[in-house]
Structure formats: C-alpha cells, structure tokens
Design a protein around this motif. Structure first.
Motif, short mmCIF file in Angstrom:
data_model
loop_
_atom_site.label_atom_id
_atom_site.label_comp_id
_atom_site.label_asym_id
_atom_site.label_seq_id
_atom_site.Cartn_x
_atom_site.Cartn_y
_atom_site.Cartn_z
N LEU A 210 0.41 8.21 4.84
CA LEU A 210 0.14 7.11 5.63
C LEU A 210 -1.39 6.62 5.39
N ASP A 211 -2.12 7.99 5.41
CA ASP A 211 -3.76 7.80 5.47
C ASP A 211 -4.23 7.40 3.94
N LEU A 212 -3.38 7.88 3.07
CA LEU A 212 -3.62 7.57 1.50
C LEU A 212 -3.19 6.22 1.45
N ALA A 213 -2.07 5.60 1.74
CA ALA A 213 -1.65 4.09 1.71
C ALA A 213 -2.66 3.16 2.45
N VAL A 214 -3.16 3.45 3.68
CA VAL A 214 -4.10 2.65 4.41
C VAL A 214 -5.30 2.42 3.56
N ASP A 215 -5.87 3.79 2.95
CA ASP A 215 -7.24 3.68 2.15
C ASP A 215 -6.91 2.95 0.92
N TYR A 216 -5.69 2.97 0.40
CA TYR A 216 -5.64 2.43 -1.12
C TYR A 216 -5.57 0.63 -0.67
N ALA A 217 -4.74 0.33 0.29
CA ALA A 217 -4.75 -0.83 0.85
C ALA A 217 -6.13 -1.77 1.14
N HIS B 39 2.22 -5.06 7.48
CA HIS B 39 3.19 -4.86 8.59
C HIS B 39 4.18 -3.65 8.11
N PRO B 40 4.49 -3.09 6.81
CA PRO B 40 5.16 -2.00 6.44
C PRO B 40 4.11 -1.03 6.94
N LEU B 41 3.13 -0.83 6.67
CA LEU B 41 2.03 0.20 7.19
C LEU B 41 2.06 0.48 8.68
N ALA B 42 2.17 -0.70 9.40
CA ALA B 42 2.28 -0.59 10.90
C ALA B 42 3.57 -0.08 11.31
N THR B 43 4.61 -0.50 10.68
CA THR B 43 6.10 0.17 11.09
C THR B 43 6.06 1.63 10.68
N THR B 44 5.29 1.95 9.49
CA THR B 44 5.34 3.26 9.17
C THR B 44 4.68 4.29 10.22
N LEU B 45 3.58 3.75 10.93
CA LEU B 45 2.68 4.35 11.79
C LEU B 45 3.64 4.60 13.27
N VAL B 46 4.42 3.81 13.55
CA VAL B 46 5.56 3.68 14.68
C VAL B 46 6.40 4.76 14.50
#
Length: 89
Positions: free
Chosen positions: A24-31, A49-56
C-alpha cells in the motif's frame, strides 16, 4: 487445533499485514508521483478510493491479527478461531 498451528496462523497473519502495508505504501507513493493530464493520479477518485478501501481492509486484518495474538498469549479458547480468521483475512 494444536497450539503450534494456532501460533503459526497468527504469525502468518502479521506477516501478511506487513506485506500488505508495504504494498500500500508503494502504491500511494506511485499515485502521488505519477502524473496524468497535469495532475498526480492520486488526486483522481478512480485511484484514491481503491487505495482508501485497501487501507480499511488492511486495518481490519491487523486488528484481527492483534486479537489472535492476544488470544494465543492468554491461552483463550477462542485462539484457534481468531487465528484462522486473521489468516483468512
């Protein structure tokens, strides 16, 4: 369920949380770095939104793993069920 299996499932759940957190950290950094149409793609709802759902989902898994570890440490009768639920999540 034997105690060793229960402990192993709880440990695997924690490992999965660590891997998921790093992904998730890598995906957020990339985004935040990648731009499209002059904006970072993390600003678009289709990405954020998919990143937020993944965090939940990750936090739910972490909570289940912590409960499983507590059950194992306290030798609670719910330990096998809690460890299996944490691993499954």
């Amino acid at each position: 369920m034997p105690l060793l299996r229960t402990r192993s499932l709880a440990a695997l759940a924690f490992e999965a949380c660590g891997v998921g957190g790093r992904a998730l950290d890598l995906a957020v950094d990339y985004a935040n770095e990648r731009t499209q149409f002059g904006r970072a793609i993390g600003g678009y709802q289709a990405v954020s939104h998919p990143l937020a759902t993944t965090l939940v989902e990750l936090e739910l898994g972490r909570s289940l793993a912590l409960f499983a570890a507590w059950c194992v440490a306290e030798r609670d009768d719910r330990a096998p069920m809690a460890a299996a639920a944490a691993k499954a999540r």
